[in-house]
Design a protein around this motif. Structure first.
Motif, short mmCIF file in Angstrom:
data_model
loop_
_atom_site.label_atom_id
_atom_site.label_comp_id
_atom_site.label_asym_id
_atom_site.label_seq_id
_atom_site.Cartn_x
_atom_site.Cartn_y
_atom_site.Cartn_z
N TRP A 201 114.38 -7.40 79.52
CA TRP A 201 112.96 -7.00 79.62
C TRP A 201 112.65 -6.91 81.11
CZ3 TRP A 201 109.37 -6.28 75.56
CH2 TRP A 201 108.06 -6.01 76.00
N ARG A 202 112.26 -5.75 81.60
CA ARG A 202 112.22 -5.52 83.05
C ARG A 202 110.85 -5.27 83.65
NH1 ARG A 202 117.00 -7.64 83.15
NH2 ARG A 202 118.59 -6.40 82.07
N ILE A 203 109.79 -5.67 82.95
CA ILE A 203 108.47 -5.46 83.54
C ILE A 203 107.63 -6.72 83.29
CG2 ILE A 203 107.59 -4.24 81.45
CD1 ILE A 203 106.53 -3.32 85.03
N GLU A 204 106.97 -7.18 84.35
CA GLU A 204 106.14 -8.37 84.25
C GLU A 204 104.93 -8.10 83.34
OE1 GLU A 204 103.72 -11.24 87.39
OE2 GLU A 204 103.98 -9.12 87.86
N ILE A 205 104.74 -8.96 82.33
CA ILE A 205 103.56 -8.89 81.48
C ILE A 205 102.89 -10.26 81.58
CG2 ILE A 205 102.70 -8.60 79.08
CD1 ILE A 205 103.86 -5.97 80.21
N LYS A 206 101.71 -10.30 82.22
CA LYS A 206 101.12 -11.60 82.56
C LYS A 206 100.72 -12.41 81.34
CE LYS A 206 100.16 -10.45 87.24
NZ LYS A 206 99.40 -9.68 88.19
N SER A 207 100.29 -11.74 80.26
CA SER A 207 99.86 -12.50 79.08
C SER A 207 101.04 -13.03 78.25
CB SER A 207 98.93 -11.64 78.22
OG SER A 207 99.56 -10.41 77.93
N TRP A 208 102.21 -12.53 78.48
CA TRP A 208 103.42 -13.01 77.80
C TRP A 208 104.51 -13.18 78.88
CZ3 TRP A 208 103.94 -13.34 72.20
CH2 TRP A 208 102.79 -12.93 71.51
N PRO A 209 104.35 -14.22 79.72
CA PRO A 209 105.18 -14.32 80.93
C PRO A 209 106.68 -14.50 80.70
CG PRO A 209 103.82 -16.29 80.65
CD PRO A 209 103.35 -15.30 79.64
N GLU A 210 107.04 -15.11 79.54
CA GLU A 210 108.48 -15.34 79.30
C GLU A 210 109.27 -14.04 79.15
OE1 GLU A 210 110.02 -18.44 79.08
OE2 GLU A 210 108.08 -19.20 79.75
N LEU A 211 108.56 -12.96 78.80
CA LEU A 211 109.27 -11.68 78.59
C LEU A 211 110.12 -11.35 79.81
CD1 LEU A 211 106.41 -9.52 76.99
CD2 LEU A 211 108.47 -10.40 75.82
N ALA A 212 109.47 -11.37 80.98
CA ALA A 212 110.20 -11.01 82.20
C ALA A 212 111.03 -12.19 82.71
CB ALA A 212 109.22 -10.54 83.27
N SER A 213 110.43 -13.41 82.73
CA SER A 213 111.14 -14.51 83.39
C SER A 213 112.37 -14.93 82.58
CB SER A 213 110.21 -15.70 83.63
OG SER A 213 109.76 -16.19 82.41
N TYR A 214 112.27 -14.91 81.25
CA TYR A 214 113.45 -15.26 80.44
C TYR A 214 114.17 -13.98 79.97
CZ TYR A 214 116.38 -17.45 76.89
OH TYR A 214 117.46 -17.87 76.15
N GLY A 215 113.41 -13.10 79.35
CA GLY A 215 114.01 -11.86 78.82
C GLY A 215 114.61 -10.97 79.90
N GLY A 216 114.16 -11.16 81.14
CA GLY A 216 114.71 -10.36 82.24
C GLY A 216 115.97 -10.96 82.85
N SER A 217 116.39 -12.13 82.31
CA SER A 217 117.51 -12.81 82.95
C SER A 217 118.86 -12.46 82.31
CB SER A 217 117.28 -14.33 82.91
OG SER A 217 117.34 -14.78 81.56
N SER A 218 118.87 -11.46 81.44
CA SER A 218 120.16 -11.05 80.86
C SER A 218 120.38 -9.56 81.09
CB SER A 218 120.16 -11.35 79.35
OG SER A 218 119.08 -10.70 78.73
N ALA A 219 121.62 -9.13 80.84
CA ALA A 219 121.99 -7.72 80.97
C ALA A 219 123.30 -7.52 80.23
CB ALA A 219 122.17 -7.35 82.45
N VAL A 220 123.67 -6.28 80.00
CA VAL A 220 124.95 -6.00 79.33
C VAL A 220 126.09 -6.55 80.18
CG1 VAL A 220 126.58 -4.15 78.73
CG2 VAL A 220 124.17 -3.95 78.09
N ASN A 221 127.02 -7.23 79.52
CA ASN A 221 128.24 -7.72 80.20
C ASN A 221 128.02 -8.37 81.55
OD1 ASN A 221 129.79 -6.94 78.12
ND2 ASN A 221 130.45 -4.99 79.04
#
Ligand code: TNX
Length: 506
Positions: A201-221
């Protein structure tokens, strides 16, 4: 001599002069996309050490970019209209003949004039001039000589796009800016950012902060991770706008959403995670693989609609352009068409227009919705407006040719060659087509160099089929013009794929 013979000899004479001015170029000046009308004129224009430039006040921003582009060739200072040898002139009357993006470029023995009704037109005139300057520069010659000519030009389509998937792997703002610069050179005007997918997840969404901070911490391989802050996203749009490019953000929903499901395991999943193939990944575990179509938002849960509303709302408020892309691809769910209707109505309530992948046409969406065609299998019964990204022509994650290994091949086993891109012709009777977009999915693209290699040179063909008029499209001529663009690619530090049959100039 009858009138035909005399006209023919005049043409031969003019083309002789044209070739005299540019002995190295055979036939066509190597411009991409090729202009609608180009006339060679007698003589040459010698670029002075210092250009005296006048720009209409409405073209100040374009003039500033022109000055930057001229660095390394000559200096440019401001001048009154009477004394200037280069002029950017506003001419509202051109709106009726050349439209909002057209321009007229004249290079005469004593200077250069670009006329257009709009700043966008002036900008495209400048890009044409820039290609002429770059491509006429020859080693060993101190003074740059430009051919005298008259060009009248305007695009065929208003949508001339490229898509970059920054979800499967993150690409930094610096790369996106470089990409915008390169798009501008070829008059591409839409950058679609695929911001979210199962792997990130590559865009900061302030009302759901984990999206970027956690969801942004992975990538393919274990590829590059991260996300764009809202500030970075706004800055990118500003940078794009100066180059007459609109950024189109995509949040892919209700499928391709695992990075969100992992970030909010208790809010977005159905009981027992029945919305996910849990053998593939189980929240809050992150996903690094490449499978598609194995998870969705829990569409029976009200939190999913809260989530959709919040995300679209924040995205709309940080988006300058008129469009929000909400994905909608590769998912079967009994509530799918209802979800599409709701997502689209939220987008509209925020004052934006929705775009979705072609599957969104399965229901009966609002007729303002734009469908992005990738398989060409979903009938467009309502005559919705479309963007063409047919995979066999425009999927740039496929190999440049059958020699290239490690690229996708599901849509076309032999790859999507430059010629495959170039051979797309819209159905003349189909008035729904807004334009075309070359899409780069990045499951198999490991870094910026590989992204360059997949984009270029194929985006030049995207540019030409979207800008130039069908009657002017000949692959052999295009390929011979393209052979000169190794010079442009080198100057822009593009790691392009040196497609075999082009005869690239050294
Ligand atoms: C299909 S095109 C996808 C993407 C993949 C791509 C790989 C589309 C709407 N979905 O999720 O990355 O194929 O080529």
């Amino acid at each position: 001599m009858d009138i035909h013979t005399s006209r023919r000899s005049l043409c031969i004479f003019l083309s002789f002069l044209f070739n005299l001015a540019l002995p190295v170029f055979s036939q066509q000046l190597p411009l991409i996309p090729y202009p609608e009308k180009i006339q060679a004129k007698e003589g040459k224009y010698i670029l002075p050490k210092k250009v005296r430039l006048y720009a209409d006040p409405s073209f100040t921003q374009e003039a500033a970019l022109l000055k930057e582009y001229l660095k390394g060739f000559c200096k440019a200072g401001n001048e009154d209209p009477g004394k200037a040898d280069w002029q950017l002139k506003s001419d509202p009357s051109l709106l009726t003949t050349l439209g909002g993006e057209g321009y007229v470029l004249d290079i005469g023995p004593s200077g250069v004039v670009i006329r257009s009704a709009t700043p966008a037109g002036a900008f495209y005139g400048i890009q044409t001039l820039r290609q002429i300057v770059w491509l006429t520069q020859r080693q060993g010659k101190k003074k740059l000589q430009l051919p005298c000519l008259h060009i009248e030009d305007r695009p065929r389509f208003s949508w001339r796009g490229s898509m970059l998937d920054i979800a499967r792997r993150f690409f930094e703002p610096a790369y996106i800016r470089r990409h915008l610069d390169r798009m501008a050179m070829y008059k591409l005007n839409r950058l679609h950012l695929h911001l979210t997918d199962d792997q990130g997840w590559r865009i900061e969404i302030k009302s759901w902060p984990e999206l970027a901070s956690y969801g942004g911490s992975s990538a393919v391989n274990d590829g590059h991770t991260g996300y764009l802050t809202q500030k970075e996203f706004r800055e990118l749009q500003r940078y794009a706008k100066q180059r007459h490019i609109i950024i189109v953000p995509e949040i892919d929903m209700p499928g391709h959403i695992y990075s969100a499901l992992a970030s909010y395991p208790d809010q977005l999943n159905c009981p027992g995670n029945s919305n996910i193939s849990t053998r593939i990944a189980t929240p809050p575990q992150l996903y690094h693989g490449m499978k598609v179509g194995w998870n969705r938002l829990c569409l029976t849960r009200k939190e999913s609609y809260q989530f959709t509303g919040d995300v679209i709302g924040e995205l709309a408020s940080m988006t300058e352009g008129p469009w929000i892309h909400f994905g909608g691809d590769e998912i079967e769910d009994t509530l799918y068409t209802e979800f599409v209707r709701q997502a689209d109505s939220t987008v509209r309530s925020k004052g934006k227009t929705s775009i979705g992948w072609e599957e969104v046409m399965k229901g009966k969406p609002d007729t303002s919705l734009i469908a992005q065609i990738w398989l060409g299998k979903t009938p467009n019964r309502q005559g919705l407006r479309t963007i063409v990204s047919l995979c066999k022509h425009f999927y740039l994650d496929h190999a440049n040719d059958k020699e290239q290994k490690g690229a996708n091949s599901w849509c076309k086993a032999s790859g999507v060659s430059l010629k495959d891109v170039y051979s797309y012709r819209p159905d003349k009777k189909d008035t729904t087509v807004l334009g075309v977009e070359g899409a780069l999915w990045t499951e198999l693209v490991k870094d910026e160099e590989e992204a360059d290699n997949r984009f270029w040179p194929r985006l030049t063909a995207v540019a030409e089929v979207s800008w130039s008029h069908t009657s002017d499209l000949y692959f052999e001529k295009f390929a011979s013009r393209l052979s000169w663009h190794s010079i442009v690619f080198r100057k822009m530090e593009i790691s392009y794929y040196p497609a075999g049959d082009i005869g690239w100039k050294k």
